[in-house]
Design an enzyme around this catalytic site. Structure first.
Site, PDB file in Angstrom:
ATOM      1  N   SER A  82       0.624 -53.425  15.284  1.00 56.67           N
ATOM      2  CA  SER A  82       1.782 -52.654  15.749  1.00 56.67           C
ATOM      3  C   SER A  82       1.921 -52.595  17.267  1.00 56.67           C
ATOM      4  O   SER A  82       2.987 -52.237  17.754  1.00 56.67           O
ATOM      5  CB  SER A  82       1.659 -51.215  15.264  1.00 56.67           C
ATOM      6  N   LYS A  85       4.752 -54.279  18.822  1.00 60.42           N
ATOM      7  CA  LYS A  85       6.090 -53.653  18.811  1.00 60.42           C
ATOM      8  C   LYS A  85       6.486 -53.187  20.214  1.00 60.42           C
ATOM      9  O   LYS A  85       7.653 -53.262  20.597  1.00 60.42           O
ATOM     10  CB  LYS A  85       6.111 -52.436  17.880  1.00 60.42           C
ATOM     11  N   TYR A 208       8.117 -61.194  12.360  1.00 57.64           N
ATOM     12  CA  TYR A 208       7.449 -59.915  12.645  1.00 57.64           C
ATOM     13  C   TYR A 208       5.977 -59.962  12.202  1.00 57.64           C
ATOM     14  O   TYR A 208       5.080 -59.500  12.911  1.00 57.64           O
ATOM     15  CB  TYR A 208       8.213 -58.774  11.943  1.00 57.64           C
ATOM     16  N   TYR A 260       2.597 -43.088  15.970  1.00 59.01           N
ATOM     17  CA  TYR A 260       3.171 -42.801  14.651  1.00 59.01           C
ATOM     18  C   TYR A 260       3.610 -41.337  14.585  1.00 59.01           C
ATOM     19  O   TYR A 260       4.106 -40.793  15.574  1.00 59.01           O
ATOM     20  CB  TYR A 260       2.171 -43.147  13.537  1.00 59.01           C
ATOM     21  N   VAL A 278      -3.047 -51.069  13.524  1.00 63.62           N
ATOM     22  CA  VAL A 278      -3.959 -50.814  12.415  1.00 63.62           C
ATOM     23  C   VAL A 278      -5.221 -51.676  12.406  1.00 63.62           C
ATOM     24  O   VAL A 278      -6.124 -51.413  11.621  1.00 63.62           O
ATOM     25  CB  VAL A 278      -3.270 -50.923  11.033  1.00 63.62           C
TER      26      VAL A 278
HETATM   27  N1  GLU Z   1       1.652 -55.509  10.537  1.00 63.16           N
HETATM   28  C1  GLU Z   1       1.482 -54.130  10.197  1.00 63.16           C
HETATM   29  C2  GLU Z   1       2.596 -53.682   9.290  1.00 63.16           C
HETATM   30  O1  GLU Z   1       3.708 -54.063   9.477  1.00 63.16           O
HETATM   31  C3  GLU Z   1       1.428 -53.312  11.458  1.00 63.16           C
HETATM   32  C4  GLU Z   1       1.198 -51.885  11.178  1.00 63.16           C
HETATM   33  C5  GLU Z   1       0.522 -51.143  12.299  1.00 63.16           C
HETATM   34  O2  GLU Z   1      -0.272 -51.674  13.067  1.00 63.16           O
HETATM   35  O3  GLU Z   1       0.800 -49.946  12.358  1.00 63.16           O
HETATM   36  O4  GLU Z   1       2.374 -52.946   8.342  1.00 63.16           O
END
Ligand code: GLU
Length: 339
Positions: A82, A85, A208, A260, A278
């Site tokens: 994530s 992002k 993604y 989050y 994660v």
């Molecule tokens: N690739 C993971 C997903 O889309 C990333 C989630 C994360 O790191 O929070 O679920």
């Protein structure tokens, strides 16, 4: 969020870091202090991540003058997940600007889990912010490029410029997630049904998923964070990656949404914009000063690295990074300031 770091006083935000040798020893102290913490659980919803070694732990501070302090397993690569992002968001902000990101993707916290479908439904199909999966997928869809391959090339080169070295994909992680990401595919289809994605939603999810599988080290994360701390110029390579305005917008989004549904607690404890992933990575940005990168796979219930949060909270206090921590001016100093 348990970021109890023990009896550590909060130093005030001064506008500059302590001296080199002091930062060096405090980075080592952060590693030593939390090395044997065993709290948290390694992510397993992406099957291959369950194999991560919970003992691994790295801490890195990259200063905006290009100096880098490291401690622990700094050479170990892991998937960025994530945290990508944040940097794809910066690249899209650079392309489209403040208003488009605010209106089309959004900047407000959902208060719900990163992969929530309910959040989309509750908000009339609006993706809400670029740090939850719906918003991140909508953001990746906006990356410049006429085809998914061109968009992918722009993501790899953009994130590599942030890191200051060519980043590559961990194929095992990519395949493991691509085989099990039905939920992200459902999110993309739902966005499509609301008219929020103009491209093939499954092709966007594929890009993604690959962006989340890019390999980084804690040092890479620190340098990427330091680039956002340095008005968009990578302090190690000297390359301008994004504008200063894009850094400001991206950091505001991270402050509100980077941890989050625990972003409020994160800001309350650490007082800096940051983003977790994660696989156990965490990047934190002290504007005008430094980027902090940590890596430790065991996570809290929201998906944030436990030791990473504790080491970062410790560094925020001892290095005086919390942007909300001021000292009272003495009356004499105030008069002098105004003279
Ligand atoms: N690739 C993971 C997903 O889309 C990333 C989630 C994360 O790191 O929070 O679920």
């Amino acid at each position: 969020m348990d970021v109890d770091v023990g009896d550590v006083a909060q130093a005030a935000y001064t506008g500059h870091l302590p001296e080199w040798s002091e930062v060096e020893s405090l980075v080592e102290a952060a590693h030593r202090r939390f090395k044997s913490d065993a709290d948290g659980t390694v992510a397993d919803y992406i099957p291959v991540l369950a194999q991560a070694d919970p003992e691994l732990f790295a801490v890195c501070v990259a200063e905006v003058d290009g100096g880098v302090h490291t401690a622990g397993d700094i050479q170990v690569e892991f998937s960025i997940q994530s945290i990508s992002k944040a940097f794809v968001c910066a690249l899209v902000c650079q392309e489209y600007g403040h208003e488009v990101v605010r209106d089309r993707i959004g900047v407000n916290n959902t208060g719900l889990a990163f992969n929530s479908v309910i959040a989309i439904e509750l908000n009339d199909g609006h993706p809400m912010n670029p740090m939850v999966n719906a918003g991140a997928i909508a953001t990746t869809a906006l990356m410049p490029g006429a085809t998914p391959d061109e968009q992918w090339d722009n993501i790899v080169s953009g994130l590599s410029a942030f890191a200051g070295r060519p980043l590559t994909v961990d194929d095992t992680v990519y395949r493991s997630e691509a085989d099990t990401n039905q939920r992200n595919r459902a999110i993309a289809r739902l966005l499509e049904s609301y008219g929020r994605i103009e491209l093939d939603p499954l092709a966007v999810v594929d890009v993604y998923t690959r962006q989340c599988a890019l390999r980084v080290t804690a040092r890479d994360l620190a340098v990427m964070g330091a680039t956002l701390a340095d008005g968009g110029v990578n302090p190690v390579t000297g390359q301008r990656v994004v504008s200063a305005g894009v850094c400001r917008d991206t950091l505001a989004i991270l402050a509100a949404n980077g941890a989050y549904e625990r972003s409020g607690e994160w800001l309350f404890e650490i007082g800096l914009p940051g983003k977790s992933g994660v696989a156990g990575g965490l990047v934190t940005v002290a504007p005008g000063k430094a980027g902090i990168g940590t890596f430790s796979p065991p996570l809290d219930a929201a998906g944030n690295s436990v030791r990473g949060q504790r080491a970062t909270a410790y560094l925020s206090r001892v290095l005086g990074l919390n942007i909300f921590a001021s000292h009272a001016h003495t009356l004499a100093a105030q008069r002098k300031d105004r003279a």
